[in-house]
Design a protein around this motif. Structure first.
Motif, short mmCIF file in Angstrom:
data_model
loop_
_atom_site.label_atom_id
_atom_site.label_comp_id
_atom_site.label_asym_id
_atom_site.label_seq_id
_atom_site.Cartn_x
_atom_site.Cartn_y
_atom_site.Cartn_z
N ALA A 229 -103.95 111.29 -8.74
CA ALA A 229 -104.03 111.43 -10.19
C ALA A 229 -103.99 112.91 -10.57
O ALA A 229 -104.49 113.78 -9.84
CB ALA A 229 -105.31 110.79 -10.71
N GLU A 237 -110.15 115.28 -18.68
CA GLU A 237 -110.08 114.02 -17.97
C GLU A 237 -108.83 113.95 -17.09
O GLU A 237 -107.76 114.41 -17.49
CB GLU A 237 -110.04 112.85 -18.97
CG GLU A 237 -111.31 112.69 -19.78
CD GLU A 237 -112.51 112.37 -18.92
OE1 GLU A 237 -112.34 111.59 -17.95
OE2 GLU A 237 -113.61 112.88 -19.19
N ARG A 239 -105.53 112.28 -15.30
CA ARG A 239 -104.48 111.41 -15.84
C ARG A 239 -103.65 110.87 -14.68
O ARG A 239 -103.44 111.56 -13.69
CB ARG A 239 -103.56 112.19 -16.78
CG ARG A 239 -104.21 112.80 -17.98
CD ARG A 239 -103.19 113.56 -18.81
NE ARG A 239 -102.14 112.69 -19.35
CZ ARG A 239 -101.07 113.14 -20.00
NH1 ARG A 239 -100.90 114.45 -20.19
NH2 ARG A 239 -100.16 112.30 -20.47
N GLN A 240 -103.18 109.66 -14.83
CA GLN A 240 -102.24 109.11 -13.88
C GLN A 240 -100.83 109.54 -14.27
O GLN A 240 -100.52 109.71 -15.45
CB GLN A 240 -102.32 107.57 -13.86
CG GLN A 240 -103.67 107.02 -13.45
CD GLN A 240 -104.02 107.34 -12.02
OE1 GLN A 240 -103.14 107.45 -11.15
NE2 GLN A 240 -105.31 107.48 -11.74
N ASP A 243 -99.27 107.52 -16.80
CA ASP A 243 -99.77 107.63 -18.17
C ASP A 243 -98.99 108.65 -19.00
O ASP A 243 -99.25 108.80 -20.21
CB ASP A 243 -101.25 108.03 -18.17
CG ASP A 243 -102.14 106.93 -17.62
OD1 ASP A 243 -101.71 105.76 -17.64
OD2 ASP A 243 -103.25 107.24 -17.16
N LEU A 244 -98.06 109.38 -18.37
CA LEU A 244 -97.26 110.33 -19.14
C LEU A 244 -96.47 109.58 -20.21
O LEU A 244 -95.87 108.54 -19.94
CB LEU A 244 -96.29 111.08 -18.22
CG LEU A 244 -96.91 112.08 -17.21
CD1 LEU A 244 -95.84 112.64 -16.30
CD2 LEU A 244 -97.62 113.20 -17.96
N LYS A 245 -96.48 110.13 -21.40
CA LYS A 245 -95.78 109.47 -22.51
C LYS A 245 -94.28 109.66 -22.38
O LYS A 245 -93.81 110.65 -21.82
CB LYS A 245 -96.28 110.05 -23.83
CG LYS A 245 -97.79 109.87 -24.03
CD LYS A 245 -98.29 110.65 -25.22
CE LYS A 245 -99.80 110.55 -25.34
NZ LYS A 245 -100.35 111.40 -26.40
N CYS A 304 -97.26 118.99 -21.30
CA CYS A 304 -98.26 119.36 -20.30
C CYS A 304 -97.58 120.17 -19.20
O CYS A 304 -96.36 120.14 -19.05
CB CYS A 304 -98.96 118.13 -19.71
SG CYS A 304 -97.92 117.13 -18.62
N ASN A 328 -103.95 121.89 -21.21
CA ASN A 328 -102.87 120.96 -20.86
C ASN A 328 -102.25 121.23 -19.49
O ASN A 328 -101.13 120.79 -19.22
CB ASN A 328 -101.77 121.03 -21.92
CG ASN A 328 -102.21 120.51 -23.27
OD1 ASN A 328 -102.25 119.31 -23.50
ND2 ASN A 328 -102.56 121.43 -24.17
N TYR A 330 -102.45 120.75 -15.35
CA TYR A 330 -103.01 119.85 -14.35
C TYR A 330 -102.45 120.17 -12.97
O TYR A 330 -101.32 120.65 -12.84
CB TYR A 330 -102.64 118.39 -14.67
CG TYR A 330 -103.14 117.88 -15.99
CD1 TYR A 330 -104.32 117.14 -16.07
CD2 TYR A 330 -102.43 118.11 -17.17
CE1 TYR A 330 -104.78 116.65 -17.29
CE2 TYR A 330 -102.88 117.63 -18.39
CZ TYR A 330 -104.05 116.91 -18.44
OH TYR A 330 -104.50 116.43 -19.63
#
Length: 390
Positions: A229, A237, A239-240, A243-245, A304, A328, A330
């Motif tokens: 993740a 938090e 993110r997977q 889960d990216l839009k 991101c 933003n 990761y």
């Protein structure tokens, strides 16, 4: 040399220089083989992980795999040279050790495994001596990037080969990317083809196995990359990737040897991928940080930044990142998975070797039962498929 698709392109104009380079490497190897230069074995398990090419083959990821599977059973230490660190000599990392003191990869491992001994020393023999003096209960030492450090004779020598840049089709520097002749692979006990496609076909297994032309004493494995993740660097938090839009812009920020695999792997998750690449182990300057901020601001929102764990160790301490970037950005954790259901076979071989040769085992069994690095480990030898051409 460059890689185009699945093909390695050799710079034939530099071939004469490769012959001269190869002569120097060959003379060095002869010096070790004839005893002019000495290789030293140690009375405890030593496992080396490395390669014979310039560029990333996944050394740190595979060392971390070994740490994760050994640390619950044994007292493990990792010894690295600490590439590009701003210190000298032998250093054991602790909770206060900084990244510049030991280098980005050892620092990354210490962050992941705080209870594991992580040390650096350019002189690996001296480093092993210091580790054993500091900890009498040490069971096994893992050498990171030490396949060509022939002053140490490891009990198990693991050679990593990038699937996308197979050494059998490569050439010596500077025409190609080999740091020594192909015959160097003969020193390996285990060869692992890394960064393989997850759906590697049975025919391709057989073709690569035959082309590698290994000896019966050598074992061949295949691994692929597995991602975890997304982890925020400056709080927030996880993110997977899934889960990216669909409309989310992604900037892939890397300072590694081979970012092509990550670019390829992220493309299914976003149609808006902007690579921002730097050299391997790059130290981010004020100008670089400004470029990162500007690149992020130029993207349509939402956006991101995804970077590697190794790069995150340097970005954490960089000054000047904008607040929007910090919110933003990761890291993308990277692990490995063995293909062909070979994970148990590999793990049993490694664990069996350490159990049989650790100092604690020797004290229990007695010295007469001890087998040195030159011995075969009966019952522990992994499966071998050999098509060696005579």
């Amino acid at each position: 040399m460059r890689v185009e698709g699945d093909f390695i392109v050799i710079n034939k104009w530099l071939q004469p220089l490769s012959w001269l380079y190869g002569l120097g490497v060959k003379l060095r190897n002869i010096a070790f083989e004839t005893g002019i230069l000495k290789s030293r074995a140690f009375d405890m398990p030593v496992i080396s992980v490395g390669n014979i090419t310039v560029g990333g083959t996944g050394k740190t990821t595979h060392v971390e795999y070994l740490v994760k599977h050994l640390k619950g059973l044994f007292h493990v230490a990792v010894l690295s040279r600490g590439y590009k660190r701003k210190s000298k000599g032998f250093i054991i990392a602790n909770s206060k050790t900084t990244m510049p003191e030991i280098g980005d990869e050892p620092y990354q491992m210490k962050q992941k495994f705080p209870d594991v001994t992580i040390a650096v020393d350019k002189n690996r023999c001296h480093g092993i001596e210091e580790l054993t003096l500091n900890d009498k209960n040490l069971d096994v030492i893992l050498l990171d990037d030490a396949f060509q450090h022939r002053y140490v004779k490891p009990g198990i020598n693991i050679l990593l080969v990038d699937y996308h840049r197979l050494i059998i089709y490569d050439r010596l520097l500077p025409a190609g990317r080999l740091r020594e002749p192909l015959s160097g692979k003969d020193r390996a006990d285990v060869v692992i083809i890394t960064k393989c496609p997850k759906d590697l076909k049975p025919m391709e297994y057989r073709v690569i196995t035959k082309a590698m032309n290994l000896y019966p004493y050598q074992s061949l494995y295949f691994t692929c990359i597995e991602y975890g993740a997304l982890q925020p660097i400056f709080g927030g938090e996880p993110r997977q990737l899934s889960d990216l839009k669909t409309d989310e812009q992604v900037v892939l920020l890397t300072g590694i040897a081979s970012p092509e695999q990550m670019i390829h792997d992220l493309e299914p998750y976003t149609s808006h991928l902007t690579p921002l690449t730097f050299a391997d182990h790059h130290q981010f300057t004020e100008k670089d940080i400004q470029l990162i901020n500007e690149t992020f601001e130029q993207q349509k929102k939402p956006c991101c930044i995804i970077t590697t764990e190794k790069d995150a160790t340097r970005l954490q301490h960089a000054e000047g990142l904008s607040e929007d970037v910090k919110k933003n950005i990761y890291t993308l954790p990277v692990g490995i998975r063995f293909l062909q259901d070979d994970e148990d076979t590999f793990n049993q071989y490694i664990i069996g070797y350490v159990r049989k040769n650790s100092k604690n085992s020797i004290l229990v069994k007695g010295k007469d039962d001890y087998k040195s690095e030159d011995s075969y480990y009966s019952g522990d030898r992994p499966r071998t498929i050999s098509f060696r051409n005579n």
